[in-house]
Design a protein around this motif. Sequence first.
Motif, PDB file in Angstrom:
ATOM      1  N   LEU A 169       0.790  -1.227   0.104  1.00  0.00           N
ATOM      2  CA  LEU A 169       0.061  -0.055  -0.038  1.00  0.00           C
ATOM      3  C   LEU A 169       0.883   1.295  -0.033  1.00  0.00           C
ATOM      4  O   LEU A 169       0.502   2.266  -0.612  1.00  0.00           O
ATOM      5  CB  LEU A 169      -0.935  -0.159   1.479  1.00  0.00           C
ATOM      6  CG  LEU A 169      -2.220  -0.980   1.337  1.00  0.00           C
ATOM      7  CD1 LEU A 169      -2.852  -0.868   2.421  1.00  0.00           C
ATOM      8  CD2 LEU A 169      -2.971  -0.646   0.048  1.00  0.00           C
ATOM      9  N   GLY A 170       1.940   1.185   0.778  1.00  0.00           N
ATOM     10  CA  GLY A 170       2.899   2.346   0.661  1.00  0.00           C
ATOM     11  C   GLY A 170       3.292   2.584  -0.699  1.00  0.00           C
ATOM     12  O   GLY A 170       3.612   3.859  -1.134  1.00  0.00           O
ATOM     13  N   GLU A 171       3.772   1.531  -1.290  1.00  0.00           N
ATOM     14  CA  GLU A 171       4.249   1.675  -2.633  1.00  0.00           C
ATOM     15  C   GLU A 171       3.209   2.310  -3.683  1.00  0.00           C
ATOM     16  O   GLU A 171       3.517   3.220  -4.709  1.00  0.00           O
ATOM     17  CB  GLU A 171       4.718   0.455  -3.356  1.00  0.00           C
ATOM     18  CG  GLU A 171       5.823   0.112  -2.758  1.00  0.00           C
ATOM     19  CD  GLU A 171       6.051  -1.354  -2.681  1.00  0.00           C
ATOM     20  OE1 GLU A 171       7.352  -2.034  -1.908  1.00  0.00           O
ATOM     21  OE2 GLU A 171       5.191  -2.374  -2.979  1.00  0.00           O
ATOM     22  N   LEU A 172       1.932   1.946  -3.611  1.00  0.00           N
ATOM     23  CA  LEU A 172       0.845   2.309  -4.054  1.00  0.00           C
ATOM     24  C   LEU A 172       0.799   3.994  -3.754  1.00  0.00           C
ATOM     25  O   LEU A 172       0.514   4.868  -4.629  1.00  0.00           O
ATOM     26  CB  LEU A 172      -0.417   1.854  -3.915  1.00  0.00           C
ATOM     27  CG  LEU A 172      -1.680   2.242  -4.608  1.00  0.00           C
ATOM     28  CD1 LEU A 172      -1.513   1.965  -6.038  1.00  0.00           C
ATOM     29  CD2 LEU A 172      -2.835   1.336  -4.100  1.00  0.00           C
ATOM     30  N   ALA A 173       0.847   4.456  -2.619  1.00  0.00           N
ATOM     31  CA  ALA A 173       0.823   5.708  -2.317  1.00  0.00           C
ATOM     32  C   ALA A 173       1.937   6.734  -2.876  1.00  0.00           C
ATOM     33  O   ALA A 173       1.570   7.609  -3.203  1.00  0.00           O
ATOM     34  CB  ALA A 173       0.612   5.933  -0.843  1.00  0.00           C
ATOM     35  N   LEU A 174       2.881   6.044  -2.898  1.00  0.00           N
ATOM     36  CA  LEU A 174       4.137   6.415  -3.465  1.00  0.00           C
ATOM     37  C   LEU A 174       3.977   7.004  -4.785  1.00  0.00           C
ATOM     38  O   LEU A 174       4.138   7.928  -5.426  1.00  0.00           O
ATOM     39  CB  LEU A 174       5.509   5.619  -3.218  1.00  0.00           C
ATOM     40  CG  LEU A 174       6.730   6.310  -3.901  1.00  0.00           C
ATOM     41  CD1 LEU A 174       7.243   7.675  -3.113  1.00  0.00           C
ATOM     42  CD2 LEU A 174       7.881   5.620  -4.208  1.00  0.00           C
ATOM     43  N   VAL A 175       3.533   5.989  -5.513  1.00  0.00           N
ATOM     44  CA  VAL A 175       3.062   6.231  -7.165  1.00  0.00           C
ATOM     45  C   VAL A 175       2.067   7.043  -7.170  1.00  0.00           C
ATOM     46  O   VAL A 175       2.252   8.034  -7.991  1.00  0.00           O
ATOM     47  CB  VAL A 175       2.648   4.758  -7.653  1.00  0.00           C
ATOM     48  CG1 VAL A 175       2.282   4.945  -9.194  1.00  0.00           C
ATOM     49  CG2 VAL A 175       4.016   3.830  -7.701  1.00  0.00           C
ATOM     50  N   ALA A 176       1.076   7.121  -6.330  1.00  0.00           N
ATOM     51  CA  ALA A 176       0.065   8.092  -6.476  1.00  0.00           C
ATOM     52  C   ALA A 176       0.664   9.837  -6.382  1.00  0.00           C
ATOM     53  O   ALA A 176       0.449  10.516  -7.362  1.00  0.00           O
ATOM     54  CB  ALA A 176      -1.094   7.962  -5.459  1.00  0.00           C
TER      55      ALA A 176
END
Lengths: 148, 151
Positions: free
Chosen positions: A84-91
């Motif tokens: 989820l952290g990686e998803l937030a970073l990409v966002a």
Amino acid sequence: MVSLRPAPKLPPTSTSPRLSLPKAPAGTVYRGHEGMWSWVLHRITGVGIFFFLLVHIMDTALVRVSPQAYDGVIAEYKNPIMGLGELALVAAIVFHAFNGLRIILIDFWSFGTKHQRGMFWAVIIAWLVVMAGFAPRQLITILEEFPR
Amino acid sequence: MATTLDAPRSRQAPTHPGRRFNVEKWGWIYMRVSGAVLVVLIFGHLFVNLVTGDGVRQIDFAFIAGKYANPFWMVYDTLLLWLALIHGSNGMRTIVNDYVVHATANRFTKYALIAATVLLLVLGTMVIWTFDPCPANGLAKNLPDFCKAVR
Ligand code: HEM
Ligand code: HEM
């Protein structure tokens, strides 16, 4: 920070229907509108990506310590929370990238200056499109990681 | 519009009319040029590492060894490192100037910023260009398959 003079009290005019001047003294054409929020988001995402990058360069440097050292740390990342952290970073980076292009267009192109508000919404739409593509891809990875 | 805006940050930094090289101007230009290039580099980096193959979970030492077997990715990552880190720390400098008002604290925050940036530029560049896909201390299970042929 940028200082803005409060908008002078003007009688309502018909020339600028979209810019109805606020009645409260604090209001300006900037504060509380697209221009301000794009700046806030650009700043927050920029700082976030910067601190990620500091850590990212250091963890990648573990490949020069030993293969086990790198794989050991990366194994710690392979769980749903980090997913989820990686998803937030990409966002964050996709927003910063598109809004950065918007800033560049505003600076170098008169059309951009005139339509900065519309371009903010274009940034949001482009962001939604990219995230609609990436989020499912990342969610598959995340779901596969749940311990069964 | 009758609303007038002050020029942002006008007359806060000293100007040097006689000087040819204007740091603030070139910093401003750098943010835009590097930003435009970074869109391509970062989207490419994220696409290859997070979308293709098994996605983000494919990443391990052997995956990187596979990438760095091709000098294209070494040059690519070097550009990414330098452009992104300098862009980021120049952006942070702007933010420090906005919020760290105390003159000494401002100066030392920026020293820390420069130190971190230089250190990580050196470290990151060294890591890319001294990368060894089959180091002697590597265990067979972590090494890429092609190391078997080398040993
Ligand atoms: C993806 C491509 C990127 C683009 C198109 C982009 C574009 C921009 C632009 C145009 C600015 C405004 C500069 C100004 O106002 O003078 C900016 C600011 C900034 N960027 Fe980026 N950038 C990108 C990637 C990054 C990365 C990777 C980082 C972090 C390492 C970063 C961190 C920052 C920071 C901290 C600021 C300062 C924000 C502020 O002053 O409010 N950016 N970016
Ligand atoms: C979750 C997102 C990310 C993942 C999983 C990831 C993964 C990786 C991996 C596996 C490497 C090793 C070499 C390679 O594959 O090219 C690497 C290197 C690198 N990445 Fe990322 N990356 C991510 C996001 C980013 C972002 C947003 C930036 C830029 C702001 C970035 C900048 C770099 C740089 C500069 C290197 C080279 C490091 C060095 O000099 O040793 N990465 N990344």
